[in-house]
Design a protein around this motif. Sequence first.
Motif, mmCIF file in Angstrom:
data_model
loop_
_atom_site.group_PDB
_atom_site.id
_atom_site.type_symbol
_atom_site.label_atom_id
_atom_site.label_comp_id
_atom_site.label_asym_id
_atom_site.label_seq_id
_atom_site.Cartn_x
_atom_site.Cartn_y
_atom_site.Cartn_z
ATOM 1 N N SER A 704 15.432 18.248 -13.591
ATOM 2 C CA SER A 704 14.520 17.116 -13.776
ATOM 3 C C SER A 704 14.413 16.263 -12.527
ATOM 4 O O SER A 704 13.536 15.407 -12.427
ATOM 5 N N PHE A 714 7.889 18.179 -18.638
ATOM 6 C CA PHE A 714 8.697 17.347 -19.535
ATOM 7 C C PHE A 714 8.554 15.905 -19.104
ATOM 8 O O PHE A 714 7.967 15.591 -18.063
ATOM 9 N N THR A 876 21.208 15.472 -29.969
ATOM 10 C CA THR A 876 19.794 15.814 -30.076
ATOM 11 C C THR A 876 19.095 14.828 -31.003
ATOM 12 O O THR A 876 19.638 14.450 -32.048
ATOM 13 N N ASN A 889 14.249 16.878 -30.218
ATOM 14 C CA ASN A 889 14.074 16.697 -28.773
ATOM 15 C C ASN A 889 15.424 16.376 -28.142
ATOM 16 O O ASN A 889 16.242 15.649 -28.737
ATOM 17 N N ASP A 892 17.995 13.786 -22.551
ATOM 18 C CA ASP A 892 19.110 14.014 -21.629
ATOM 19 C C ASP A 892 19.260 12.811 -20.707
ATOM 20 O O ASP A 892 18.455 12.585 -19.799
ATOM 21 N N THR A 948 12.765 16.624 -23.334
ATOM 22 C CA THR A 948 12.156 17.950 -23.389
ATOM 23 C C THR A 948 10.716 17.902 -23.876
ATOM 24 O O THR A 948 10.289 16.959 -24.532
ATOM 25 N N ASN A 949 10.003 18.951 -23.533
ATOM 26 C CA ASN A 949 8.614 19.095 -23.954
ATOM 27 C C ASN A 949 8.540 19.084 -25.474
ATOM 28 O O ASN A 949 9.339 19.758 -26.148
ATOM 29 N N ASP A 952 8.765 22.201 -27.499
ATOM 30 C CA ASP A 952 10.014 22.954 -27.393
ATOM 31 C C ASP A 952 10.979 22.601 -28.517
ATOM 32 O O ASP A 952 12.173 22.837 -28.404
ATOM 33 N N VAL A 956 15.114 23.517 -28.973
ATOM 34 C CA VAL A 956 16.083 22.426 -28.892
ATOM 35 C C VAL A 956 16.958 22.406 -30.143
ATOM 36 O O VAL A 956 18.178 22.194 -30.067
#
Length: 972
Positions: A704, A714, A876, A889, A892, A948-949, A952, A956
């Motif tokens: 990232s 993302f 998460t 998602n 992070d 995250t996208n 996704d 995840v």
Amino acid sequence: MEKQKIAVIGGGVGAMTAIYAITQTADWDKKYDITVYQLGWRTGGKGASGRNAKFGQRIEEHGLHVWAGFYQNAFRNMRLCYEQMVELGLRKKSDPLGTMDKAFKPLSHLFLAENVPTDDPDGNPWRPWVIDLPEYDDVPGDETEVPSPFEMMMRILQIMIEFLRRGELEGGADGPLGIEVPDGLLGRHESILSHLKALPGAGLPVGPHNSDLLLEIIEDAQAEVHSQQTPENMARDSVRRGLNLMDIGLGYMHGVVSSDTFTNGYDVLDQWEFSDWLRMNGVSDQALKWVSIRGCYDFVFGFPMGNTERQGDTGAGTALRAMTRLIFTYSGAIFHKMQAGMGDTIFGPYYQVLKELGVKFEFFNAARNLHLDEDRTHIDRISMVRQAKVKSGTYDPLVDVDGLPCWPSEPLWDQLEDGAHLKDSGVDFESERTPPKGEAYTLKRGEDFDLVILGASIGSLPYMSQELSIASERWRNMLDRVKTVPTHAMQLWMNKTPKQMGWEKLVKAHNSQKSLPSSPMRTVITGFSEPLDTWADMSHLIPHEDWGTDKPKSIAYFCSPAPDGEDLPDFRENFGRWMDKDLVKLWPGAEKDGKFDRSLLHENEEAGIYSRVNMYGSERYVLSVTNSVYHRLAPSQSGFANLYLAGDWTRCGMNAGCVEGATMSGIACASAVTGEKLLNVGAEDIAREETVSEKAMFQTNSISGTKWPLTPFFARGEMTGVFLFYEVPRAEVQAMLPPGIELGPSPLTRPGYHPVGMSFCSYHNVRGSFIPDFMAMSPYGEATFAIPYTRTAEARQAPLLYPRRLYVNSKSAIMAGKVFYAMPKVWSDIKLENTRFTATGARGMKIEATFQQHMDPDPLPGHPAQGAISNLLNMTFVTRNASGRLFYNAFDLQLDRAYVAPVSAQIEVKDPDPNGFPTTSFDAAPLQLQTGERLPGAFRVWCSWAMTNPLDSKRVRHAAMAREWVRQRSMR
């Protein structure tokens, strides 16, 4: 609403400004009950002065006080106080010092004492150089901003070029400034200016290519100046002055261009000592030994332990900020002289207005120790000593001197019980050399005070804050790193004027006739010989003293750093020798039989000389030694929930010992107490989000961190904020969850309870990974209420974090969160400061959180609380949209590069929305340095993050399940 009781310890500029600023906020008297506890009989701290009734009501000061024209905050507050004094009927405009224009008079020139050795053993090496600066029509206190470091360099260059173009720097001994410079420097300075103007974004940032070009031009100019510093040129006053000024100016430019000053502010330079930094950037030793550099140290007493034989110690950034603002940003005139004593001009008006408004003053009350509660987060008690009892219960401290309310130089003994005995005993109520005598008592939190404003100077804090030092590493570091120095001062009342003693003749011999001030010269000179390197002609005070018909002809104030351990007899012996040997060099007409003629003293030596040594406690002067700025605590950052700081020893934007620094600190203190944004000019050179040191907190080596457009798609950004978790009965928490999300087991709480969390964060540089940085969202604030350790059927045993409500003050962030991530984001009006977070919204929703940081930031990796923090923040996220679909998602926070610091927090929540924050009120203890499985306490985090996208979600969820499976296996 019950008033909050505020106990104010000390009565210097910082404390008085803080109180005055609070009283200027709306309905302050309905919110606060303020009491000042003052050692001895007068306010003022290092600025206290008194009138000696025995000797013509002469003004006796702690030292020399002259206001600089760049004191925008001090002048604005003082002007308002004078106007309010008239409005309240405390003084008429026609009274002595009835208006600010009567209280302060401009002074447009200063002197530097050059020491030029002479071959004649009986000759006078001292050459006073007068610098006469223009006066302007602007009013001190009207400015609302100060130049950034880049803007300041542009301004200095433009002024230098204008002088060069007009020939004002090339007139030699006959020019208006009495200096001349080599040919060819005009073109080089114009080239520097043109390159600066071409920089993108007003110098933010200066890229390597641009800076290398600039440095080449500057270094060529430096080489030209150094080649001209020949013995013949340096022997000529005008050429020596011109060459040294250019040498120092070019070194300053080289230093800021080659550093991060434009992007990081002046404080980044405080890692170097001022002279060392100039030397690193090409300034010659000849210029560094010159009086203009020495004068920078003399003005701020910049000699630790009072050792004036060695190079001084002042942080380069602090020195640059102060000196450039002094010379290039003043309003009206460079200096403004008070027309009475500091106590009469400043603290008398403050005291009269504040008392009339309802602030209470308890004189003869010495604070001895601040005590903490069991959690070591609040000031719980204050040990006090009542030094004397007042007969009527209320001490009336001021005396009338020709219509002007003034502080006396000793207590008004007749107002004290057993006053005659106390006077005969020789008690010194203001001395902090030994503990005060009197009746011990205790101020208690919840009874006598709720909040404390600590306005005593840092010299008093070692004995006053022992428990704070034990509880707070940051407090301990501040007391260790922020240094003070003793000072000494002498005042003379003379039967001759400086002109009659030969001063003006000496000035005329060494200066351009065009630069000479009109007679009598109102002198302020520094750089002279020790033990008294600075002199100010204060003869304008004679009409405000009361000598009767036999008045002195002049008054002179002298001051300087004092050696640690000096006592008054030592000082008197030293200045006696200095008067005979050195003072007669400035005043040749005061010499008789090879010594200073003491018959010139008005009446006699006792009446004509006042001297003092300021050695202990709050009397000592606060220094800005190298690296100390990083250990100063801001007024709102004491580390203790109900303690606020006020004084020139705090981190206030000036960070130097002066009235403006103390005023800025007082305003910041009032802002912290009231939660209101108060005008504080110059409190920040550069906004926090723009500084390199702040951005360094958010760097990461993960994908990232890869620059656009190479990254996958993302969301990313940077964040700093306070996180805290607390436990609530499980049934109450389960009721907060939507269908499809259930509570899982929590290893961090007692049986029957479950953790919930709040965060109060500032987000910046938020954008999609495919979007360049300059298109990021504007910074915004966000308050989040979340429930960790939840589960869903499809994620099985994986612990998840459910964000129940997010209050945000960015419509773009709300839209992106709702559309892409199904985040329950709602608009709120948010005010976000370093120690306070307030959110207000519909139907009376209000969240107020205040924080105090207890330690400097530490890297999270390897931190004892890393495990507990990581378990809570690495979960998460699970969210649920309006149709019931669940999204997963990974938010992070990139904890491998995060920084953390413990904070204590006070939380007040009122939220009528059934889906909002739970209404609550509590105090949160700071992060504990433990590794056990329990909630970690409140902490601040600095980190970059990636999310995250949204497409996704399935991957995840599977990753969360896999991670939990691995965790469970490792525990078997």
